[in-house]
Scaffold this motif. Sequence first.
Motif, PDB file in Angstrom:
ATOM      1  N   PRO A 105       0.813  -1.219   0.000  1.00 40.57           N
ATOM      2  CA  PRO A 105       0.000   0.000   0.000  1.00 40.57           C
ATOM      3  C   PRO A 105       0.852   1.278   0.000  1.00 40.57           C
ATOM      4  CG  PRO A 105      -0.909  -1.584   1.542  1.00 40.57           C
ATOM      5  CD  PRO A 105       0.403  -2.144   1.066  1.00 40.57           C
ATOM      6  N   SER A 106       1.944   1.287   0.759  1.00 41.33           N
ATOM      7  CA  SER A 106       2.781   2.496   0.811  1.00 41.33           C
ATOM      8  C   SER A 106       3.447   2.763  -0.537  1.00 41.33           C
ATOM      9  CB  SER A 106       3.825   2.388   1.924  1.00 41.33           C
ATOM     10  OG  SER A 106       4.672   1.278   1.704  1.00 41.33           O
ATOM     11  N   ASN A 107       3.914   1.715  -1.220  1.00 37.02           N
ATOM     12  CA  ASN A 107       4.514   1.908  -2.548  1.00 37.02           C
ATOM     13  C   ASN A 107       3.482   2.428  -3.545  1.00 37.02           C
ATOM     14  OD1 ASN A 107       7.007   1.055  -1.681  1.00 37.02           O
ATOM     15  ND2 ASN A 107       6.922  -0.923  -2.708  1.00 37.02           N
ATOM     16  N   ILE A 108       2.274   1.902  -3.462  1.00 35.10           N
ATOM     17  CA  ILE A 108       1.223   2.339  -4.385  1.00 35.10           C
ATOM     18  C   ILE A 108       0.849   3.797  -4.113  1.00 35.10           C
ATOM     19  CG2 ILE A 108      -1.204   2.002  -5.025  1.00 35.10           C
ATOM     20  CD1 ILE A 108      -0.685  -1.036  -4.655  1.00 35.10           C
ATOM     21  N   ARG A 109       0.692   4.144  -2.841  1.00 39.71           N
ATOM     22  CA  ARG A 109       0.362   5.546  -2.504  1.00 39.71           C
ATOM     23  C   ARG A 109       1.449   6.489  -3.000  1.00 39.71           C
ATOM     24  NH1 ARG A 109      -1.437   3.141   2.291  1.00 39.71           N
ATOM     25  NH2 ARG A 109       0.533   3.590   3.328  1.00 39.71           N
ATOM     26  N   GLU A 110       2.695   6.135  -2.766  1.00 37.96           N
ATOM     27  CA  GLU A 110       3.817   6.978  -3.197  1.00 37.96           C
ATOM     28  C   GLU A 110       3.851   7.100  -4.719  1.00 37.96           C
ATOM     29  OE1 GLU A 110       6.611   9.655  -2.454  1.00 37.96           O
ATOM     30  OE2 GLU A 110       5.523   8.602  -0.883  1.00 37.96           O
ATOM     31  N   PHE A 111       3.643   5.995  -5.399  1.00 33.62           N
ATOM     32  CA  PHE A 111       3.641   6.001  -6.865  1.00 33.62           C
ATOM     33  C   PHE A 111       2.537   6.909  -7.407  1.00 33.62           C
ATOM     34  CE2 PHE A 111       2.009   4.425 -10.877  1.00 33.62           C
ATOM     35  CZ  PHE A 111       3.155   4.450 -11.657  1.00 33.62           C
ATOM     36  N   LEU A 112       1.330   6.800  -6.826  1.00 36.45           N
ATOM     37  CA  LEU A 112       0.195   7.576  -7.325  1.00 36.45           C
ATOM     38  C   LEU A 112       0.328   9.073  -7.053  1.00 36.45           C
ATOM     39  CD1 LEU A 112      -2.728   5.135  -6.504  1.00 36.45           C
ATOM     40  CD2 LEU A 112      -1.741   5.652  -8.754  1.00 36.45           C
ATOM     41  N   LYS A 113       1.157   9.454  -6.090  1.00 37.56           N
ATOM     42  CA  LYS A 113       1.432  10.882  -5.878  1.00 37.56           C
ATOM     43  C   LYS A 113       2.100  11.488  -7.109  1.00 37.56           C
ATOM     44  CE  LYS A 113       2.161  10.826  -0.883  1.00 37.56           C
ATOM     45  NZ  LYS A 113       3.172  10.944   0.175  1.00 37.56           N
ATOM     46  N   ASN A 114       2.993  10.720  -7.715  1.00 31.05           N
ATOM     47  CA  ASN A 114       3.748  11.195  -8.880  1.00 31.05           C
ATOM     48  C   ASN A 114       3.091  10.851 -10.205  1.00 31.05           C
ATOM     49  OD1 ASN A 114       5.853  12.179  -7.194  1.00 31.05           O
ATOM     50  ND2 ASN A 114       6.623  10.098  -7.008  1.00 31.05           N
ATOM     51  N   THR A 115       2.253   9.823 -10.202  1.00 28.59           N
ATOM     52  CA  THR A 115       1.600   9.362 -11.429  1.00 28.59           C
ATOM     53  C   THR A 115       0.116   9.144 -11.151  1.00 28.59           C
ATOM     54  OG1 THR A 115       3.659   8.178 -11.910  1.00 28.59           O
ATOM     55  CG2 THR A 115       1.797   7.686 -13.331  1.00 28.59           C
ATOM     56  N   PRO A 116      -0.646  10.221 -11.013  1.00 27.17           N
ATOM     57  CA  PRO A 116      -2.075  10.033 -10.730  1.00 27.17           C
ATOM     58  C   PRO A 116      -2.815   9.503 -11.957  1.00 27.17           C
ATOM     59  CG  PRO A 116      -1.574  12.360 -11.025  1.00 27.17           C
ATOM     60  CD  PRO A 116      -0.267  11.617 -11.100  1.00 27.17           C
ATOM     61  N   VAL A 117      -3.849   8.721 -11.703  1.00 23.28           N
ATOM     62  CA  VAL A 117      -4.706   8.219 -12.778  1.00 23.28           C
ATOM     63  C   VAL A 117      -6.160   8.498 -12.404  1.00 23.28           C
ATOM     64  CG1 VAL A 117      -3.110   6.434 -13.611  1.00 23.28           C
ATOM     65  CG2 VAL A 117      -4.730   5.880 -11.801  1.00 23.28           C
TER      66      VAL A 117
END
Length: 175
Positions: A105-117
Motif C-alpha cells: 500500500p505504501s509503494n502504491i500511494r507513493e507512486f500515485l502521488k507522482n503518477t495520478p490516474v
Amino acid sequence: MNRRQWIITCGVGLLALLGGALTSQWISKTGLASDSSVKAFFANPWQSPDGKVVNTSEWQGKVLVVNFWASWCPPCVEEMPALDQLQQENLQQNVLFVGIGIDSPSNIREFLKNTPVSYPIVIGGLEGSNLSKQMGNTQGALPYTVIINPRGKAVYTKLGKINEDELRKAIKSAL
C-alpha cells in the motif's frame, strides 16, 4: 574480431532474437478467466490505497478493464498513461478501468502521488497476484489485463504491455 567470430556472434544473436519472438508469442497466449474467477474478483474485499473498502457492486454491469500492475514493473508504468487516456475516451461508454496494484500500500500511494490516474486503483498484494493467475495469467507476470463484459464474462486477456488499438477493439467488442 575475426570473420569467424563475427559470424558466430551474428548467428547467436539471430537465434536469440528468434527465440525471444517465439517466446513472446507463446507468453501472450493466456486463457480467459473462468466464471468462478470473475466471481472471486467481484467478491474480493478490495481496498483503496488509503485503506477504504471499495464497493465492487458499483463495477457490475459495466465493461471492466482490469489491469494488474506494480510500481516496480517498467512496462506497467509505461502503459498507465495510455490506460488513463483510454479511460477518459470511454467515460460515456459504461467502461471502467480498475488497476490492481501488486505492491505494498505504501509503494502504491507513493507512486500515485507522482503518477495520478483517473480510474480506481486497489491494493492487490499476494491475493491479487493469485487472482490474476486464476484469471488466466499462467505466467504470473505483469502487466496483465482482463476485460469483463457487462454480463460478468471475461472476453479478453493480455499479458504484457497493452497495444492501444488492440485494447480499443476489445473494449468495443465487449460493449
